[in-house]
Design a protein around this motif. Sequence first.
Motif, PDB file in Angstrom:
ATOM      1  N   GLY A 187      77.221   9.797  42.210  1.00 30.05           N
ATOM      2  CA  GLY A 187      75.846   9.661  41.724  1.00 30.05           C
ATOM      3  C   GLY A 187      75.106  10.977  41.642  1.00 30.05           C
ATOM      4  N   VAL A 188      75.718  12.055  42.148  1.00 31.75           N
ATOM      5  CA  VAL A 188      75.063  13.362  42.123  1.00 31.75           C
ATOM      6  C   VAL A 188      74.972  13.866  40.687  1.00 31.75           C
ATOM      7  N   GLY A 189      73.928  14.641  40.400  1.00 26.32           N
ATOM      8  CA  GLY A 189      73.743  15.196  39.062  1.00 26.32           C
ATOM      9  C   GLY A 189      73.062  14.257  38.090  1.00 26.32           C
ATOM     10  N   ALA A 190      72.645  13.096  38.571  1.00 28.83           N
ATOM     11  CA  ALA A 190      71.939  12.156  37.693  1.00 28.83           C
ATOM     12  C   ALA A 190      70.552  12.687  37.375  1.00 28.83           C
ATOM     13  N   ARG A 191      70.041  12.295  36.192  1.00 29.27           N
ATOM     14  CA  ARG A 191      68.714  12.764  35.772  1.00 29.27           C
ATOM     15  C   ARG A 191      67.621  11.754  36.056  1.00 29.27           C
ATOM     16  N   ASP A 192      67.993  10.544  36.420  1.00 32.40           N
ATOM     17  CA  ASP A 192      67.024   9.538  36.835  1.00 32.40           C
ATOM     18  C   ASP A 192      67.752   8.496  37.668  1.00 32.40           C
ATOM     19  N   LEU A 193      66.984   7.547  38.218  1.00 29.64           N
ATOM     20  CA  LEU A 193      67.571   6.541  39.100  1.00 29.64           C
ATOM     21  C   LEU A 193      68.589   5.673  38.370  1.00 29.64           C
ATOM     22  N   GLY A 194      68.281   5.289  37.135  1.00 30.19           N
ATOM     23  CA  GLY A 194      69.200   4.443  36.388  1.00 30.19           C
ATOM     24  C   GLY A 194      70.558   5.094  36.197  1.00 30.19           C
ATOM     25  N   GLU A 195      70.561   6.387  35.839  1.00 34.84           N
ATOM     26  CA  GLU A 195      71.822   7.087  35.642  1.00 34.84           C
ATOM     27  C   GLU A 195      72.562   7.244  36.970  1.00 34.84           C
TER      28      GLU A 195
END
Length: 475
Positions: A187-195
């Motif tokens: 989940g690291v590097g996501a740009r928002d919670l959904g991603e």
Amino acid sequence: MKTRLNTTLSQQLALTPQLQQALRLLQMSATELEQEVAQAVASNPLLEWAEEAPPRSSEPGPDSAAPAPASPSGEDAGNDAGSNDWMPDQGPWAIGSTHDDEREPPALRLTGEGQDLTEHLRWQLHLLNLSQRDRSIGLALIDAIDGDGYLREPLEALVQALQPELSVSSEEILAVLRHIQGMEPTGVGARDLGECLALQLQLLPADTEGRALALQIAQTALARLPRAGIDGLARELRQPVEAVASAVSLLRRMEPRPGRHVGQEDPGSWVLPDVVIWRQRGRWQAALAGHSGPPVVIHRGYEQMLGHCSSSDASYLRSHLQQARWLIRGLQQRGQTLLRITRQLLVHQAAYLEYGEQALRPLTLREMASELELHESTISRAIAGKYVRTPRGTVALRDFFSTAVETGNGEETASSAIQASLRQLIEAENPRKPLSDAKLTDLLKQSGVTVARRTVAKYREAMNIPPSHERVRIG
């Protein structure tokens, strides 16, 4: 037209609380694990501390409390022709190797190798087979990731930040970002919670119950969930309420802040090794440290009460009995996974244990995952914050991994081995006349390692060693 009632039999794998607990236990360091087990014993009446360690067997297994003699199967070792054996069962952690000059208590060692999220991601980046250009982009992305594991800056801002040294497009940055999003923690590097939630869901088996719908919600409808609720979202997506409720339940089991659990231990904290490595009769052996096996057992008194108590009491006891069994099974699986990884490392890195970093062979998480038929994230999770006790001292499991550097003679050498050789050359140099990068390059070539001068400069800078003109010491 006739209406028919058809029944369909299918299998689905759910992310059960038992599986969640097993993954969480696997990621814990030995110190964190001790705290977790102590809390479980305090809150669960059906758990109690084991009075004594299991007896030693003739072959180290996943639940062994201490190392034992070599197994004839040979799965435990990498060959070593040395005659100087180091056997921990010669007494309470006897030290019999000339490599081990420490006088600290071997089971506990003070370490200054604290690693935050940025360092953890950089380490994984260097294990990827990327070009120098993509590696520079990756470093910029990692520096922009916050402590929770999110990339808050827009890609266009990173394009500007990389100029004028590097002229890149948003598409190039996005391609490298995909590599980072495949790193641990998931989940690291996501740009928002959904991603972030979607990245975690994508790693689950395709037949996990509710996965497809949970992915759809994470990618398209997560922001509307608090306002619409499960019923409203079910109408909007034209899905049964029960299906949406199951998908939302799965979403809630994901980690919304994947970076927060990395680097929680302070640098200089004491660490407990999970695995012991020793040499016996010319072979390297591995077994779990005494504290790494399940230190708890089921309280037989309470278990026997199940058939002689009221229905409400029985329900209470069964619930806690199930939790106790899950914990013990999770501890066993954690130990088995760590032991499998360590034994496979001995196959590749026996020379490293004998001669040090200069003998380290190139080895990546992907290679190890392929050989053990595990996912890369499982390997990364298993080695994070884990240490092994060896004749050379206490070593982090991640130190056994290193990327390959192609030398001028067509062979490959581990980058860590090159850095170790450089460090050794610089430590032995004349302080009045330090070795230049060009001279270091020549000396490495004489020892059989042909690399470019810019590679030497890069590794020297990575080790925080100043250039030769700043290392001059007079007097």
